[in-house]
Design a protein around this motif. Structure first.
Motif, PDB file in Angstrom:
ATOM      1  N   GLU A 188       0.836  -1.203   0.000  1.00 55.76           N
ATOM      2  CA  GLU A 188       0.000   0.000   0.000  1.00 55.76           C
ATOM      3  C   GLU A 188       0.875   1.258   0.000  1.00 55.76           C
ATOM      4  O   GLU A 188       0.587   2.226  -0.705  1.00 55.76           O
ATOM      5  CB  GLU A 188      -0.931   0.001   1.218  1.00 55.76           C
ATOM      6  CG  GLU A 188      -2.057  -1.024   1.095  1.00 55.76           C
ATOM      7  CD  GLU A 188      -2.864  -1.164   2.374  1.00 55.76           C
ATOM      8  OE1 GLU A 188      -2.554  -0.430   3.351  1.00 55.76           O
ATOM      9  OE2 GLU A 188      -3.793  -1.997   2.411  1.00 55.76           O
ATOM     10  N   LYS A 189       1.957   1.188   0.769  1.00 52.00           N
ATOM     11  CA  LYS A 189       2.900   2.309   0.803  1.00 52.00           C
ATOM     12  C   LYS A 189       3.598   2.466  -0.545  1.00 52.00           C
ATOM     13  O   LYS A 189       3.796   3.583  -1.042  1.00 52.00           O
ATOM     14  CB  LYS A 189       3.923   2.076   1.918  1.00 52.00           C
ATOM     15  CG  LYS A 189       4.791   3.285   2.230  1.00 52.00           C
ATOM     16  CD  LYS A 189       5.639   3.023   3.463  1.00 52.00           C
ATOM     17  CE  LYS A 189       6.459   4.270   3.794  1.00 52.00           C
ATOM     18  NZ  LYS A 189       7.319   4.043   4.991  1.00 52.00           N
ATOM     19  N   GLN A 234       1.429   4.172  -3.380  1.00 54.89           N
ATOM     20  CA  GLN A 234       1.063   5.583  -3.274  1.00 54.89           C
ATOM     21  C   GLN A 234       1.716   6.406  -4.382  1.00 54.89           C
ATOM     22  O   GLN A 234       2.908   6.295  -4.635  1.00 54.89           O
ATOM     23  CB  GLN A 234       1.473   6.138  -1.906  1.00 54.89           C
ATOM     24  CG  GLN A 234       0.638   5.583  -0.770  1.00 54.89           C
ATOM     25  CD  GLN A 234       1.125   6.049   0.597  1.00 54.89           C
ATOM     26  OE1 GLN A 234       2.040   6.874   0.696  1.00 54.89           O
ATOM     27  NE2 GLN A 234       0.520   5.534   1.658  1.00 54.89           N
ATOM     28  N   SER A 235       0.897   7.210  -5.029  1.00 51.63           N
ATOM     29  CA  SER A 235       1.367   8.125  -6.084  1.00 51.63           C
ATOM     30  C   SER A 235       1.920   7.396  -7.301  1.00 51.63           C
ATOM     31  O   SER A 235       2.672   7.975  -8.087  1.00 51.63           O
ATOM     32  CB  SER A 235       2.430   9.093  -5.535  1.00 51.63           C
ATOM     33  OG  SER A 235       1.928   9.807  -4.439  1.00 51.63           O
TER      34      SER A 235
END
Length: 575
Positions: free
Chosen positions: A517-518, A521-522
């Motif tokens: 999930e980290k 991101q973006s």
């Protein structure tokens, strides 16, 4: 084939020329010896002791000088010549490895790694000896045969002609058995590849073998291949024995021919006793040369077989390449679009993907679900051009991926797979693989972002801990976090997660899922998942089947729709 192989000699042409000059010089030394013996014999029979002593000292000095030069020439041939062969083998192995890096996934789908390894290693060993000795041995043999014929013709042309007429018979015998030997050696090479593939398969799967207590089954499979290998060697040795036996027979025929016919000529006064001695010595030189060629024929066949198998891979077409006007994929944002995409694994096969249309916005998180065999992984493998399309186009930031260089395209895409592959080496080296120019601080930061830093420090040697073959010394969750750290270090704008948590236990899955999930991101993220709870928060979920994308929407939208996704989620939840 040999013309294509010959270009490997080009960087070493000066060495080859000098090597052949040395070979010519050593041959001249051998051809000079019978004439020196003939001259000394004639002098002994027809001159005084003083003249004989003077002749012996003069000719002995000349021959000693020739032998000293011959020694230097032989050293060059044995040292520099062999090193040239080893360098040529190294060049071939380099080109073969380089070509293997260019071949598409489709090639590896159909070829066993053990057979490729056999060609990269075993087959090229024989090419070293072949590449050095082939021009040298045939050049020497040619000089000896032509030189012996010219010299002996000047002594007695008729006797020389009679003796040399035996050579075509020997040549016919050699050619007949050579074809059989070539076929036998090729069979032997192929069986070595099969044996290597069987061995590799067993050793890589040894834990599965032991867990099922199937050692006896594996022994039987290996014994079958091992026995087949023995049979191919028996076949090769049979024709090799016939080959050598035939040449030995012709050796004897030539010897007895010289003795019988030469003796008759001597009785009739056509030649002298010194001429007969010279004939016997030249025939010895000639037969020795032919034996060398005969012995080399075995090496020649092995070398030719090695070159053939080398060429089979080198000539394997590289189907996925940069177009002539390809540009670098710089400043990629991550927008992806598939237009009418079709794909099949073989020309005659059926379509795995058919008329797929999809638009993914920059930074969007897309999940792909569906039944096994629906083409989820295949679709994701098309984006980095691991396979080429059968129809349609794929665009990244509006640029057709066919117009981007492969290297830059793949540098902008990171992949985390279910089956994590760690290379033999340390934890640090495996993370650094994501960006070989990264600093140690950047490697550690990537590991921290992947939730791997703490467990790495707890390992016996920390980041310098050896992970074993394929990371066997680490747990599934640990390997997966290292692979995620590797992608963090790569820092690509597009991310593909191919069932990255499906093989993990619940505790490891939670840890890895947080890391993923980290990582997402973006970034534009495509997630293939069987565990549907991991994709509930995806921006969009696609339900992909063999008929294409049949459903599309958020988790809650698809649940309300009560279609295929809802049924699958219901089965998963109840399970």
């Amino acid at each position: 084939m040999l013309r294509k192989f010959a270009h490997y000699y080009k960087p070493y042409i000066a060495i080859i020329i000098f090597d052949l000059l040395c070979a010519a010089f050593t041959t001249v030394c051998e051809l000079a010896f019978p004439m020196i013996v003939r001259e000394i014999t004639n002098t002994a029979l027809n001159s005084s002791a003083e003249v004989l002593l003077s002749t012996v000292l003069r000719l002995g000095g000349i021959y000693l000088f020739l032998r000293l030069c011959d020694t230097v020439a032989n050293y060059y041939m044995s040292d520099v010549g062999h090193v040239m062969g080893a360098r040529l083998e190294t060049d071939m192995r380099r080109d073969l490895f380089d070509h293997l890096q260019k071949l598409p996934f489709s090639y590896y789908d159909n070829v066993k790694v053990g057979q490729i390894m056999s060609r990269v290693t075993n087959d090229l060993f024989d090419v070293t000896e072949f590449s050095h000795h082939c021009p040298e041995e045939f050049f020497i043999a040619g000089i000896k045969i032509v030189g012996s014929f010219i010299i002996l013709s000047r002594v007695n042309f008729l006797l020389t002609l009679i003796i040399f007429l035996m050579l075509p018979l020997m040549l016919i015998s050699i050619i007949a058995f050579r074809k059989k030997m070539k076929a036998a050696f090729k069979m032997q090479r192929e069986q070595v590849g099969i044996l290597n593939a069987q061995l590799e398969d067993n050793l890589l799967g040894i834990r599965v073998v032991k867990s099922f207590a199937n050692e006896d089954i594996e022994r039987e499979k290996f014994n079958q291949d091992n026995t087949k290998f023995l049979q191919t060697k028996k076949y090769a040795y049979k024709y090799m024995a016939l080959f050598h036996s035939g040449t030995r027979f012709f050796d004897g025929v030539m010897y007895i021919g010289v003795i019988v016919i030469g003796s008759l000529f001597m009785l009739k006064g056509h030649i002298t006793s010194s001429d007969l001695i010279a004939y016997l010595l030249y025939i010895q030189t000639l037969i020795t040369s032919i034996r060398r060629i005969v012995e080399f024929t075995e090496q020649f066949q092995k070398g030719i077989t090695g070159i053939e198998r080398f060429m089979e891979i080198i000539e394997e077409p590289v189907t996925i390449t940069d177009s002539p006007d390809a540009v670098s994929a710089d400043n990629i944002g991550g927008e992806i679009e598939l237009k009418d995409v079709r794909f099949r694994y073989s020309e005659n096969g059926s379509d795995v993907l058919n008329h797929i249309n999809l638009h993914v916005k920059k930074g969007e998180n897309i999940a792909i679900v569906g039944p096994s065999g629906g083409g989820k992984s295949t679709l994701c493998n098309l984006i980095p051009r691991f396979y080429d399309l059968a129809g349609g186009d794929i665009f990244i930031d509006g640029k057709n991926i066919r117009d981007l260089t492969l290297k830059s395209l793949r540098e902008n895409i990171g992949t985390v797979q279910q089956d994590v592959y760690l290379f033999c080496g340390t934890v640090y080296e495996n993370i650094l693989y994501g960006n070989p120019d990264a600093t140690q601080e950047e490697v550690e930061n990537a590991a921290k972002a992947a939730g791997a830093h703490e467990f790495i420090l707890s390992l016996p040697d920390g980041y310098d801990t050896y992970v074993g073959e394929r990371g066997v010394k680490l747990s599934g969750g640990q390997k997966q976090r290292i692979s995620i750290a590797r992608v963090f270090l790569k820092n690509p704008p597009i991310l593909i997660l191919d069932e990255a948590t499906s093989a993990l236990d619940n505790e490891s899955e939670l840890i890895v899922q947080k890391s993923l999930e980290k990582l997402s991101q973006s970034r534009t993220t495509l997630t293939i998942a069987h565990r549907l709870t991991t994709i509930k928060n995806a921006d969009r979920i696609l339900f992909l089947t063999s008929d294409g994308i049949t459903e599309e929407g958020t988790h809650y939208e698809l649940i309300k729709k009560d279609g295929d996704y809802a049924k699958l989620y219901s089965l998963y939840s109840n399970g």
